[in-house]
Enzyme design. Sequence first.
Site, PDB file in Angstrom:
ATOM      1  N   ASP A 144       0.857  -1.177   0.000  1.00 18.35           N
ATOM      2  CA  ASP A 144       0.000   0.000   0.000  1.00 18.35           C
ATOM      3  C   ASP A 144       0.894   1.228   0.000  1.00 18.35           C
ATOM      4  O   ASP A 144       1.618   1.479   0.966  1.00 18.35           O
ATOM      5  CB  ASP A 144      -0.903  -0.021   1.231  1.00 18.35           C
ATOM      6  CG  ASP A 144      -2.002   1.018   1.181  1.00 18.35           C
ATOM      7  OD1 ASP A 144      -1.828   2.024   0.478  1.00 18.35           O
ATOM      8  OD2 ASP A 144      -3.028   0.827   1.872  1.00 18.35           O
ATOM      9  N   ARG A 146      -0.039   4.452  -0.257  1.00 18.14           N
ATOM     10  CA  ARG A 146      -0.736   5.699   0.037  1.00 18.14           C
ATOM     11  C   ARG A 146      -0.064   6.477   1.173  1.00 18.14           C
ATOM     12  O   ARG A 146       0.570   5.901   2.049  1.00 18.14           O
ATOM     13  CB  ARG A 146      -2.202   5.417   0.387  1.00 18.14           C
ATOM     14  CG  ARG A 146      -3.023   4.997  -0.813  1.00 18.14           C
ATOM     15  CD  ARG A 146      -4.423   4.595  -0.429  1.00 18.14           C
ATOM     16  NE  ARG A 146      -4.457   3.336   0.309  1.00 18.14           N
ATOM     17  CZ  ARG A 146      -5.580   2.707   0.640  1.00 18.14           C
ATOM     18  NH1 ARG A 146      -6.750   3.219   0.280  1.00 18.14           N
ATOM     19  NH2 ARG A 146      -5.536   1.557   1.307  1.00 18.14           N
TER      20      ARG A 146
END
Length: 212
Positions: A144, A146
């Site tokens: 991930d 982000r």
Amino acid sequence: EYFASKPNIKEILLKKNSELIEFIESCEFPTEIANFHLYAFKENLTNKEHLAIVLGSFDHNVHVLARIHCQCITGESSFSLRCDCRFQLTESLKKIAKKGSGIIFYLQQEGRNIGLLNKIRAYKLQDEGLDTVEANHKLGFADDSRDYKIVSAMAKYLGINSIDLMTNNPRKIEALEESGLTVNKRIPIKSKTNKYNRNYLKTKAKKLGHLL
């Protein structure tokens, strides 16, 4: 004798994060769910464009109902069944409308921030048998990618100190706390499953720690 006060770490983090963004403009944003207000921001480092979808006004002493939602063109614009993004966004907007106030931090971080084209490449790898995490790794990305510091910056601009976060992802809570924004509590969002996203949701729970 004079004793210097210790620096407030949260205030330092929020001040630092506020330098990440530039407020661009705001406008009315009527939808079928409610009449929201839209705030547009530009991320200084990347020039990415982020939105805050707001309903009502906020008291500094009140925990604001909120969701962090990352752009998903395939799910939200093309109604893809491969993910639950459109459902989560719609449900969050409905919960905010029911309460009468709240905010969606809508971030330009498509495909867990690998971008739209790489997301399509990841979909192809998933068609060939890899799960969503394995596909990201195959393309050279983390589970991930982000970054949620921008959320704390947007929250500071809007005068939000604490939120009740609609999410199934504990990593979001940890990231926000580390960047200086208080998460009072987590509110789960029960996602709908279908034959196309069932394995995707299982991978989110098993490999990414989502509470589904």
